[in-house]
Every structure is written in C-alpha cells, then in structure tokens.
Design a protein around this motif. Structure first.
Motif, PDB file in Angstrom:
ATOM      1  N   PHE A  89       0.810  -1.214   0.000  1.00 18.94           N
ATOM      2  CA  PHE A  89       0.000   0.000   0.000  1.00 18.94           C
ATOM      3  C   PHE A  89       0.843   1.264   0.000  1.00 18.94           C
ATOM      4  O   PHE A  89       0.382   2.312  -0.451  1.00 18.94           O
ATOM      5  N   GLY A  90       2.083   1.178   0.455  1.00 22.73           N
ATOM      6  CA  GLY A  90       2.998   2.280   0.238  1.00 22.73           C
ATOM      7  C   GLY A  90       3.284   2.468  -1.243  1.00 22.73           C
ATOM      8  O   GLY A  90       3.357   3.604  -1.747  1.00 22.73           O
ATOM      9  N   GLU A  91       3.418   1.353  -1.958  1.00 20.32           N
ATOM     10  CA  GLU A  91       3.604   1.435  -3.409  1.00 20.32           C
ATOM     11  C   GLU A  91       2.384   2.068  -4.082  1.00 20.32           C
ATOM     12  O   GLU A  91       2.508   2.743  -5.106  1.00 20.32           O
ATOM     13  N   ARG A  92       1.211   1.860  -3.510  1.00 15.24           N
ATOM     14  CA  ARG A  92       0.001   2.467  -4.084  1.00 15.24           C
ATOM     15  C   ARG A  92       0.062   3.985  -4.017  1.00 15.24           C
ATOM     16  O   ARG A  92      -0.365   4.677  -4.940  1.00 15.24           O
ATOM     17  N   LEU A 134       2.531   8.779   3.588  1.00 17.20           N
ATOM     18  CA  LEU A 134       2.920   7.736   4.532  1.00 17.20           C
ATOM     19  C   LEU A 134       1.818   6.700   4.675  1.00 17.20           C
ATOM     20  O   LEU A 134       0.633   7.011   4.512  1.00 17.20           O
ATOM     21  N   THR A 135       2.191   5.489   5.044  1.00 19.23           N
ATOM     22  CA  THR A 135       1.241   4.437   5.380  1.00 19.23           C
ATOM     23  C   THR A 135       1.383   4.141   6.866  1.00 19.23           C
ATOM     24  O   THR A 135       2.446   3.729   7.318  1.00 19.23           O
ATOM     25  N   VAL A 162       0.659  13.345   4.921  1.00 23.73           N
ATOM     26  CA  VAL A 162      -0.532  12.764   4.310  1.00 23.73           C
ATOM     27  C   VAL A 162      -0.508  11.265   4.610  1.00 23.73           C
ATOM     28  O   VAL A 162       0.399  10.559   4.171  1.00 23.73           O
ATOM     29  N   VAL A 163      -1.509  10.789   5.342  1.00 21.71           N
ATOM     30  CA  VAL A 163      -1.420   9.463   5.949  1.00 21.71           C
ATOM     31  C   VAL A 163      -2.541   8.549   5.472  1.00 21.71           C
ATOM     32  O   VAL A 163      -3.720   8.915   5.504  1.00 21.71           O
ATOM     33  N   ASP A 164      -2.150   7.368   5.037  1.00 19.43           N
ATOM     34  CA  ASP A 164      -3.088   6.265   4.814  1.00 19.43           C
ATOM     35  C   ASP A 164      -3.322   5.604   6.162  1.00 19.43           C
ATOM     36  O   ASP A 164      -2.455   4.898   6.680  1.00 19.43           O
ATOM     37  N   ALA A 165      -4.497   5.873   6.730  1.00 19.17           N
ATOM     38  CA  ALA A 165      -4.891   5.264   8.009  1.00 19.17           C
ATOM     39  C   ALA A 165      -6.067   4.327   7.801  1.00 19.17           C
ATOM     40  O   ALA A 165      -6.921   4.175   8.672  1.00 19.17           O
ATOM     41  N   ASP A 182      -1.648  16.469   8.778  1.00 21.10           N
ATOM     42  CA  ASP A 182      -2.365  17.340   7.847  1.00 21.10           C
ATOM     43  C   ASP A 182      -3.520  16.641   7.139  1.00 21.10           C
ATOM     44  O   ASP A 182      -4.599  17.224   6.998  1.00 21.10           O
ATOM     45  N   VAL A 183      -3.295  15.428   6.681  1.00 21.48           N
ATOM     46  CA  VAL A 183      -4.355  14.699   5.971  1.00 21.48           C
ATOM     47  C   VAL A 183      -4.387  13.268   6.482  1.00 21.48           C
ATOM     48  O   VAL A 183      -3.345  12.603   6.534  1.00 21.48           O
ATOM     49  N   VAL A 184      -5.564  12.801   6.853  1.00 24.31           N
ATOM     50  CA  VAL A 184      -5.756  11.409   7.267  1.00 24.31           C
ATOM     51  C   VAL A 184      -6.845  10.817   6.375  1.00 24.31           C
ATOM     52  O   VAL A 184      -7.965  11.328   6.322  1.00 24.31           O
TER      53      VAL A 184
END
Length: 382
Positions: A89-92, A134-135, A162-165, A182-184
């Motif tokens: 998912f980091g690759e995504r 970031l993941t 900017v975070v993938d949570a 900043d972004v979740v």
C-alpha cells in the motif's frame, strides 16, 4: 447443516449484527429530514474517532479513493512529493502520485522493514517536498509505523503529512490534531466494522491552503465541493445512504466501547495471535511486539505454499485468511484482528491453521496454539 464462515482478513472485516440491521432498513431519500439527521450524527462521530476538530469529508468509495482525493487536492503536476513505502500500500501511494504527474521521490524499504523517521528527515533535508505520503498500518506486512514521530519530522521540514490510516483508524492510537497530521485518509471496511463502500478524509488548515493552490484536475474528489455540501448537510452527490446508516451504528458501537478500550483490545488480540502462531512453530513475518495490533503475518513452513494453505482453510474449514501480496505471494499468510473480533475468533483461526497445516503435511505440535493464545490474552493486560 450449512457451513459457518469466518472472515479473518484485515479488510473487509465482519460487521456487527446491529450494523447489518441498519443497512437492511428501507432506503431513505438523501435530501430528506431522515437522512439529514443521520448524516449530521455520522459526521460528528467521525470527528470523534479521527480525534479532530476539522471537518471529516465522507465519500462513497473505497479507501483508495480517499487516498486519491488527497493527492488530487494538495498536489500539482510537477511538484515533488516524498513517498515512504515498505509494502503493497505504500507502493500504491507512489502510483497515485505518479498518475497525477507529481514528481515522485520514493523512499523505498524492503517489505516488512520498519520505516525510519530519521531517514525521512534526512531525505527532506536533501530534497524538499510539498507533501510526504505515509502508510500508518501496512497490512501487506503487518507493520504499524510510529506516526507521531513521522508527523513531527515532516512538519519540521515544512511539508504536509498525508497518511493512509485505512486499517489503523479505530484500531491503534491516532491523534489527528494532537500530532498535527495534515491529511488522514481512512475507510469503513476495516476497524470501523462496516461493509466496503465508504471512505473519509480529514484535512488541516494547511492542507486546505494547499488545496486552494493545487492545479490538479478534480471533480468528484474536490474537497471544497464536499465541504460545502456537508456544511448544509446536503451531500453534493447521492451518497450510499444505507451504508452511512450502518457506519453511524458502527461508530456508535466503537465510541461506546471507548477508543482507548478498543486500542487495548486490539493489542491483546495481537498478542494472542502471535503467541498462537509461535506455538505452532511458525515464524512471524510481522514484528513480534504490540505495534502489530492490526494484522499478524506469518511465514508458511518449508514445503507449504501459503496460497494453497489459504485456499484449503477457506474451502474445507470455512475460515478466510489473507494471502501474501506482491513479492510475498505464496510465502506468508495474514490473520486480521481489527474491528468486530474477540479472542474466540483468534482461537478459531489458529485451530483451523493447525488442522490445515497437518493436512498439508507440515510438522506442527497439536493442541498448543489455542492454549497459548488464551493464556496470552488473559494474563498480559495492557
């Protein structure tokens, strides 16, 4: 008797009966008073779970759509973004940023490695970036990163975090405002215990400023369009009203339990699962510590293809686990324990893994995994 099915993946996850019952209610009109009241309550509960005073934007989409909305709103073509990846998912993140023609600086780790905030700080000192993608919880490997430390170094460098949570929200601590993230971006189908189809995004004041400057094309993903609609409790497009009803109930269940209690439950379930896996003589792929509260990843024993193991578990025992992804395909299997799970779900999964491995000819000690898991759950309070 019909075979029972056990869904033990890190997403989608099982939905509580109350959530399914809410989804099954007659459909209401999205511009009528019944939905307006539901919409307001759901948006308020989302702010509580995100732990933010900012508006949380709700989209009818999968979690990947929430990630794309972040890139579409804060990045312009040609602007440099730093992507930190150590799994699928980091690759995504990198693929989404490239699709929007951002200048992608990719800090790539081996799958299963834990990303370092110090490495991010060093990279940002060498090359600036508008945003760092970031993941938080990399479900392909079971690694959960130290998000608070990442957010601090990104903020120090003057970039947006900017975070993938998607699999971490509601499962492990995440303080959007207190950590100045900043972004979740998140989704409903994991720790929020709702069937797939809803995703949500929070944005800081700095992220909104960036959105005002961004030249990336967008319509459905336009945050401003969604924010204006939500301010009037009038969604800009037809939302999946039945799923919103289910999500609202799920959020109520989570908040009634209490977020801290939910975090503790997930830690204890992770401990139980890891101890059971080790009792089978298997090697953990995910870290053997309390950060692994979302998913437990284990290596298949020598001579066993993990994809074959996962299929056998599903077809013969009714237990659905997650296979390895990408370069880990055929090598690992993953047991999810976020959302609507208790320790008896964990012991069911472990017992099924034991049976299936024996059927595949693996040499495992019988009858110890369940006992070890129960002991770990019962005797190791957080």
């Amino acid at each position: 008797m019909p075979e029972k099915r056990y869904l033990m993946t890190p997403g989608p996850t099982p939905a509580p009966p109350e959530v399914l019952a809410a989804i099954a209610q007659p459909v209401v009109h999205h511009r009528g008073p019944d939905y307006t009241k539901l919409y307001a309550e759901c948006l308020g509960r989302l702010r509580e779970v995100f732990r933010t005073e900012s508006e949380v934007m709700l989209f009818g989409v999968s979690g990947t759509g929430a990630m794309e909305s972040a890139v579409a709103n804060i990045c312009s073509p040609g602007e440099r973004v730093l992507v930190v990846s150590a799994g699928y998912f980091g690759e995504r993140w990198a693929k989404i940023a490239a699709a929007y023609r951002a200048d992608v600086d990719h800090l790539r780790y081996a799958w299963g490695e834990i990303p370092s905030p110090d490495d991010v700080a060093t990279r940002l000192s060498e090359r600036d970036a508008t945003a760092v993608l970031l993941t938080h919880s990399e479900t392909s490997t079971g690694v959960v990163s130290d998000l608070q430390s990442f957010a601090a170094v990104v903020r120090e460098a003057g970039a947006l975090s900017v975070v993938d949570a998607i699999s971490s929200l509601g499962a492990v601590p995440l303080e959007t405002d207190a950590w100045a993230i900043d972004v979740v971006a998140s989704g409903a189908q994991k720790a929020l215990m709702t069937p797939p189809g809803l995703a949500m995004v929070s944005a800081s004041a700095a992220a909104w400023d960036a959105a005002g400057r961004s030249s990336s094309p967008r319509f459905y993903w336009d945050w401003e369009l969604t924010r204006k609609g939500q301010a009037k409790l009038d969604a800009p497009v037809t939302p999946p009203v039945s799923l919103v009803a289910g999500l609202n109930v799920a959020l109520g269940i989570l908040l009634e339990e209490g977020l801290e209690a939910a975090f503790e439950r997930h830690v204890r379930l992770g401990r139980a699962c890891r101890e059971g896996i080790k009792a089978l003589g298997l090697e953990l792929f995910s870290p053997d510590d309390d950060s692994s509260a979302v998913v437990t990843a284990a290596r298949a024993p020598d001579g066993v293809d993990s994809d074959e193991l996962v299929l056998l578990l599903r077809d013969r025992h009714g237990v659905t686990l997650a296979p390895g992804q990408g370069e880990l395909k055929g090598k690992i299997f993953r047991i999810g324990h976020i959302g609507y799970y208790d320790v008896f779900d964990i012991t069911t999964a472990l017992a099924a893994v034991e049976l299936a491995l024996i059927e595949l000819g693996a040499d495992v000690e019988r009858g110890v995994a369940v006992t070890r898991a129960l002991e770990a759950f019962e005797h190791t309070p957080v």
